[in-house]
Write an enzyme that holds these catalytic residues in place. Structure first.
Site, mmCIF file in Angstrom:
data_model
loop_
_atom_site.group_PDB
_atom_site.id
_atom_site.type_symbol
_atom_site.label_atom_id
_atom_site.label_comp_id
_atom_site.label_asym_id
_atom_site.label_seq_id
_atom_site.Cartn_x
_atom_site.Cartn_y
_atom_site.Cartn_z
ATOM 1 N N SER A 255 -3.556 4.555 -9.041
ATOM 2 C CA SER A 255 -2.543 3.710 -9.693
ATOM 3 C C SER A 255 -2.875 3.592 -11.172
ATOM 4 O O SER A 255 -2.738 4.562 -11.927
ATOM 5 C CB SER A 255 -2.405 2.351 -9.005
ATOM 6 O OG SER A 255 -3.598 1.592 -9.061
ATOM 7 N N HIS B 242 1.166 5.166 -8.218
ATOM 8 C CA HIS B 242 2.038 3.991 -8.327
ATOM 9 C C HIS B 242 2.761 4.016 -9.663
ATOM 10 O O HIS B 242 2.178 4.329 -10.682
ATOM 11 C CB HIS B 242 1.220 2.699 -8.264
ATOM 12 C CG HIS B 242 0.652 2.438 -6.919
ATOM 13 N ND1 HIS B 242 -0.306 1.498 -6.690
ATOM 14 C CD2 HIS B 242 0.909 2.989 -5.709
ATOM 15 C CE1 HIS B 242 -0.628 1.481 -5.402
ATOM 16 N NE2 HIS B 242 0.093 2.385 -4.794
ATOM 17 N N ASP C 289 -4.347 -0.590 -2.296
ATOM 18 C CA ASP C 289 -3.550 0.381 -1.543
ATOM 19 C C ASP C 289 -4.287 1.716 -1.526
ATOM 20 O O ASP C 289 -4.624 2.249 -2.590
ATOM 21 C CB ASP C 289 -2.164 0.537 -2.177
ATOM 22 C CG ASP C 289 -1.343 1.614 -1.485
ATOM 23 O OD1 ASP C 289 -1.449 1.725 -0.245
ATOM 24 O OD2 ASP C 289 -0.604 2.338 -2.180
#
Ligand SMILES: C[S@@+](CC[C@H](N)C(=O)[O-])C[C@H]1O[C@@H](n2cnc3c(N)ncnc32)[C@H](O)[C@@H]1O
Lengths: 274, 190
Positions: B11, B38, B130
């Protein structure tokens, strides 16, 4: 059919059971996301295995109905992917102007936001009174919400942003009235829309359309079922009719690739050849 | 072991990390690469066309049911989960997982579900968790796991969380990850 892993056989049997017992047909849905949703359903129901769910679901209708809801995904928004609506205004609206009357089919319309977005777009193009919009979904619960046209007020901020990015020409708040925590869409937006239950897997063609919009529904189907639904769409479109798919969907990997020309390639707007 | 797919998640800071990683992979790399980075849900194809400039491998923003080919780089599109099926990718707009769509967990779990031990899971710099759950299931199914060394990561939160939760096979500085992938996949030359 090849040899499946034990876990996949369990999933397969569950899906077959759902079909043979209740007629809900998920047999050709894309497996990876179906499997994820089955596993989150297991957790929510405090069940430990897929066979356990199968045994319970076959005898307990309420459980099967909950499973059905757990398996369907209703994510949607007004003016989702604003660039799609801009392309629609630029490429499709001029074509629609040439018709005294036209029909649009929104297949898999979920809770209706996409349909009302189209109604607003056509209203602003001065064409709304010339159309009839058929909005269908397999799930009668989402259709109830769609018919009402009432959405949580807190979503209006996001929808307003998307409306503006989609090239909206007025003030978005003209299209709803606030009522406590809800936004109620203005009734005139519903005037030309017919909502109805229609399952793309099991139901056939029901009219001839100038435009078919089916966004983010086919991603849940495997390639065989996508081809079957594309046959239905092809046969339900008039000559030179328009097909609109989701941002990351394409006609390319289907049997109907050569049956359409690109109208707006990046926005997945296609035009039926002849 | 023949690895078929390398599933990568990142991310915050991912763009420059991916640049470093992808530019070091040679033509005809023998495995496919699937990447979740992301990003904002309305971002366009900018990310993949930007990264294409740094790699000889063809970069795609995945379209639903796109075939998985070795030596190609596949990005999860903004606002869709990327899932692996036998031989191709599927997309979904299911609810966000670990607050993210696309979610790294979703990619890693579905990749190992299809490929079992023939997949390599890689977590790079990232500012949330995540990917941790996904790397755990990938490892449990026999896949190979690689995490960027936290002190070389722009944001160490994801690498640290992954190292704490999973018995990771390789913790490597960013610059060593591509050579390791080349080695693991038996690619010729660099
Ligand atoms: C993710 S929503 C997409 C909503 C909207 N088209 C959009 O893009 O914003 C998918 C919808 O497809 C519907 N659906 C799934 N399977 C279907 C089927 N076999 N026939 C008709 N609709 C179906 C679901 O009930 C759900 O409302």
């Amino acid at each position: 059919m090849g040899i499946l892993k034990p876990d996949d056989v369990d999933i397969h049997l569950l899906i077959e059971g759902l079909y043979y017992r209740y007629g809900y047909d998920f047999r050709n849905y894309a497996k990876a996301s179906l499997k994820r949703r089955i596993h989150s359903f297991l957790k929510a129901e405090h069940l430990s295995s897929v066979p356990e769910l199968q045994a319970q679901m076959l005898r307990d209708r309420a459980c099967a109905d909950r499973l059905l809801l757990g398996l369907t995904v209703n994510t949607t928004a007004m003016f989702r992917d604003p660039s799609f609506y801009i392309a629609f205004r630029q490429q499709v609206v001029p074509l629609l102007r040439t018709y005294p009357f036209f029909r649009i089919w929104h297949a898999g319309c979920s809770t209706g936001q996409e349909v009302y977005s189209m109604a607003i777009l056509l209203q602003e193009a001065g064409l709304y009174h010339r159309c009839r919009i058929y909005a269908t979904d397999a799930n009668d619960r989402v259709l109830q919400t769609a018919r009402q046209g009432i959405y949580p007020y807190k979503q209006m901020q996001e929808y307003t942003q998307l409306y503006l990015k989609a090239g909206g020409q007025r003030t978005f708040s003209e299209y709803y009235t606030a009522h406590y925590n809800n936004a109620i869409l203005r009734p005139f937006l519903r005037e030309r829309i017919v909502f109805g239950e229609h399952n793309l897997v099991t139901d056939g063609s029901f009219n001839e359309f100038n435009v078919i919009i089916c966004r983010n529904v086919l991603i849940y189907f495997d390639q065989m079922l996508q081809n079957q639904v594309h046959e239905l769409f092809y046969n339900s479109l008039c000559k030179f009719g328009i097909l609109g798919l989701g941002k990351q969907e394409t006609i390319r990997f289907t049997k109907y690739e050569t049956a359409y020309d690109d109208l707006a390639k990046a926005e997945k707007l296609y035009r039926r050849r002849s | 072991m023949t690895y078929e797919l390398i599933a990568i998640g990142t991310s915050l800071g991912g763009l420059s990390a991916l640049k470093t990683l992808l530019r070091s992979l040679p033509t005809a790399f023998p495995a496919a690469l699937a990447i979740v980075q992301h990003r904002h849900k309305e971002s366009d194809q900018g990310l993949s066309s930007f990264l294409q400039k740094f790699t000889v491998l063809p970069v795609h923003e995945v379209e639903d049911k796109e075939r998985i080919q070795p030596g190609h780089v596949y990005f999860a599109p903004a606002d869709y989960h990327l899932l692996v099926e036998y031989g191709y990718f599927s997309l979904s707009v299911d609810e966000p997982v670990s607050y993210a769509r696309p979610s790294i967990d979703v990619l890693l779990e579905s990749a190992s579900d299809i490929y079992d031990e023939r997949v390599i899971g890689v977590l790079l710099t990232g500012a949330n968790h995540d990917g941790v759950q996904g790397l755990r299931s990938l490892k449990a199914r026999g896949g190979m796991t690689i995490v960027q060394a936290p002190d070389t990561a722009e944001s160490p939160i994801l690498p640290e969380a992954a190292i704490a939760a999973v018995n990771v096979d390789w913790v490597l500085p960013l610059s060593d990850i591509a050579p390791r992938l080349i080695h693991l996949c038996g690619a010729a030359g660099v």
